[in-house]
Design an enzyme around this catalytic site. Structure first.
Site, PDB file in Angstrom:
ATOM      1  N   TYR A 105     -15.910 -11.202  -4.195  1.00  9.97           N
ATOM      2  CA  TYR A 105     -16.322 -10.195  -3.198  1.00  9.97           C
ATOM      3  C   TYR A 105     -17.753 -10.471  -2.725  1.00  9.97           C
ATOM      4  O   TYR A 105     -18.040 -10.458  -1.523  1.00  9.97           O
ATOM      5  CB  TYR A 105     -16.219  -8.824  -3.858  1.00  9.97           C
ATOM      6  N   LYS A 112     -19.244 -11.486   0.870  1.00 11.87           N
ATOM      7  CA  LYS A 112     -20.236 -10.662   1.568  1.00 11.87           C
ATOM      8  C   LYS A 112     -21.444 -11.488   2.006  1.00 11.87           C
ATOM      9  O   LYS A 112     -21.928 -11.326   3.127  1.00 11.87           O
ATOM     10  CB  LYS A 112     -20.676  -9.472   0.695  1.00 11.87           C
ATOM     11  N   GLY A 120      -9.011  -1.643   9.681  1.00 10.76           N
ATOM     12  CA  GLY A 120      -9.025  -0.975   8.371  1.00 10.76           C
ATOM     13  C   GLY A 120      -9.222   0.523   8.511  1.00 10.76           C
ATOM     14  O   GLY A 120      -9.873   1.169   7.681  1.00 10.76           O
ATOM     15  N   ASP A 179      -4.729  -0.660  11.595  1.00 12.16           N
ATOM     16  CA  ASP A 179      -4.620  -0.895  10.154  1.00 12.16           C
ATOM     17  C   ASP A 179      -3.350  -1.696   9.908  1.00 12.16           C
ATOM     18  O   ASP A 179      -2.423  -1.657  10.729  1.00 12.16           O
ATOM     19  CB  ASP A 179      -4.576   0.431   9.384  1.00 12.16           C
ATOM     20  N   ILE A 180      -3.286  -2.357   8.776  1.00 10.79           N
ATOM     21  CA  ILE A 180      -2.067  -3.110   8.437  1.00 10.79           C
ATOM     22  C   ILE A 180      -0.914  -2.156   8.114  1.00 10.79           C
ATOM     23  O   ILE A 180       0.244  -2.475   8.299  1.00 10.79           O
ATOM     24  CB  ILE A 180      -2.327  -4.101   7.277  1.00 10.79           C
ATOM     25  N   ARG A 181      -1.286  -0.953   7.653  1.00 19.05           N
ATOM     26  CA  ARG A 181      -0.266   0.067   7.369  1.00 19.05           C
ATOM     27  C   ARG A 181      -0.098   0.969   8.588  1.00 19.05           C
ATOM     28  O   ARG A 181      -1.042   1.164   9.347  1.00 19.05           O
ATOM     29  CB  ARG A 181      -0.680   0.937   6.181  1.00 19.05           C
ATOM     30  N   LEU A 194      -7.431   3.038   8.005  1.00 16.56           N
ATOM     31  CA  LEU A 194      -6.862   3.962   7.018  1.00 16.56           C
ATOM     32  C   LEU A 194      -7.564   3.853   5.668  1.00 16.56           C
ATOM     33  O   LEU A 194      -7.196   4.515   4.711  1.00 16.56           O
ATOM     34  CB  LEU A 194      -5.361   3.699   6.834  1.00 16.56           C
ATOM     35  N   GLY A 195      -8.606   3.028   5.585  1.00 23.47           N
ATOM     36  CA  GLY A 195      -9.307   2.830   4.319  1.00 23.47           C
ATOM     37  C   GLY A 195     -10.287   3.952   4.022  1.00 23.47           C
ATOM     38  O   GLY A 195     -10.384   4.936   4.766  1.00 23.47           O
ATOM     39  N   GLN A 196     -11.029   3.780   2.923  1.00 23.80           N
ATOM     40  CA  GLN A 196     -11.934   4.858   2.487  1.00 23.80           C
ATOM     41  C   GLN A 196     -12.944   5.201   3.577  1.00 23.80           C
ATOM     42  O   GLN A 196     -13.157   6.372   3.881  1.00 23.80           O
ATOM     43  CB  GLN A 196     -12.688   4.460   1.210  1.00 23.80           C
TER      44      GLN A 196
HETATM   45  N1  SER Z   1     -17.966  -0.045  -3.572  1.00 26.91           N
HETATM   46  C1  SER Z   1     -17.834  -1.472  -3.540  1.00 26.91           C
HETATM   47  C2  SER Z   1     -17.149  -1.977  -4.736  1.00 26.91           C
HETATM   48  O1  SER Z   1     -17.346  -1.401  -5.779  1.00 26.91           O
HETATM   49  C3  SER Z   1     -19.182  -2.114  -3.444  1.00 26.91           C
HETATM   50  O2  SER Z   1     -19.415  -2.482  -2.160  1.00 26.91           O
HETATM   51  O3  SER Z   1     -16.471  -2.949  -4.659  1.00 26.91           O
END
Ligand code: SER
Length: 316
Positions: free
Chosen positions: A141, A145, A8, A34-36, A10-12
């Protein structure tokens, strides 16, 4: 941690983490995946490989041929996106995690993956949420987690994999925008303050959540991974936070730099419900005690830096 593979990338978080790790450990010591596949940009300043994290065989092969001693697994869907397609989120978030943990077990790698304030739910104590407490999240999500935290602890206990993690709050950054999170309003507000002088928040006034500036988040990953394992009572995952804030706190902080800034509300019921199921503030004392976690940026210091860096970026 000397030869690190990042998923990941290229992610935030990944896009900034890769640069920080390359600065600390050497450009050729960090494999970004990354996948991209980017056409240009900092990910290509060093080793880069395309990787879909649901392909465990390729993940293993890439880590092995690179000679990695550490895997930092960042690839995942955030909360609001996961809620739109829960089964896809389960398959990507959990499938990717299992593949990364298996790669770490097979190749004896140190392991990091982030958990989140999303690992808590409505029955969790809302204020100063303890490190060890009720975790019954109501989002896909959050389910991912909590399952991930348990699975990482299991791989440590059962197989001796050196798994470590933090529960990140909302992360605020100016390099790569977050994609599909509930806390994204706290990033959007800075862009819109500069571009339009106003912002309509999709999170309601008075809704507190924890936040942290990206430089503190990156340093937390490095500090935890470098920590003496004999000092770690917890592993997956440590509460970390820099501030507990709600939308009008950002309004006040931004107005000290942009006095005419206007904040309005256009609340999104889905993301609002997610936000309300999360803590108002979490207690990071275990991270402070066990590996010296420290955040350098409070809201005012972060706001000054965000606005300065975004003005440069946006040419405003
Ligand atoms: N920033 C994340 C979200 O809002 C929380 O881990 O999904």
């Amino acid at each position: 941690m000397k030869k690190i593979m990042v998923t990941g990338a290229l992610g935030q978080i990944g896009s900034e983490l890769t640069g920080k790790l390359r600065g600390l450990y050497g450009t050729d010591q960090v494999l970004a995946t990354d996948i991209r596949v980017p056409e240009s940009g900092p990910a290509l300043d060093g080793p880069f490989e395309q990787l879909d994290v649901t392909d465990g065989k390729r993940m293993h092969e890439l880590a092995k041929s690179f000679g990695a001693d550490t895997i930092i697994h960042m690839a995942a869907l955030l909360s609001a996106t996961a809620e739109k397609n829960p089964l896809f989120a389960w398959n990507l978030n959990m499938g990717g995690l299992v593949n990364a943990l298996e790669t770490a077990r097979e190749l004896d790698l140190q392991f990091f993956t982030p958990s989140s304030i999303g690992a808590f739910g409505p029955s969790t104590p809302k204020k100063n949420t303890p490190q060890d407490t009720i975790q019954r999240p109501t989002t896909m999500y959050g389910v991912n987690k909590v399952s991930g935290e348990l699975l990482c602890d299991y791989y440590f206990e059962k197989f001796g994999v050196d798994t470590r993690g933090v529960r990140f709050p909302g992360l605020i950054s100016y390099v790569t925008p977050p994609g599909g999170g509930t806390t994204d309003y706290a990033v959007d507000i800075y862009y819109k303050a500069i571009e339009e002088g106003k912002y309509a928040s999709f999170i309601a006034e008075g809704t507190y959540m924890d936040m942290m500036y990206m430089p503190d988040a990156l340093q937390a990953i490095v500090d935890l991974m470098e920590a003496d394992p004999s000092k770690l009572t917890h592993r997956n995952a440590f509460n970390v936070t820099a501030m507990s804030v709600e939308p009008s706190d950002f309004e006040k902080a931004i107005r000290t730099h942009i006095p005419d800034f206007q904040l309005n509300y256009d609340v999104d019921p889905v993301r609002q419900a997610i936000a309300e199921s999360w803590p108002d503030s979490i207690d990071p004392s275990a991270a402070i005690a066990e590996w010296g976690f420290q955040a350098k940026y409070d809201l005012d210091k972060m706001t000054a830096d965000m606005l300065e860096k975004l003005r440069e970026k946006l040419g405003k």
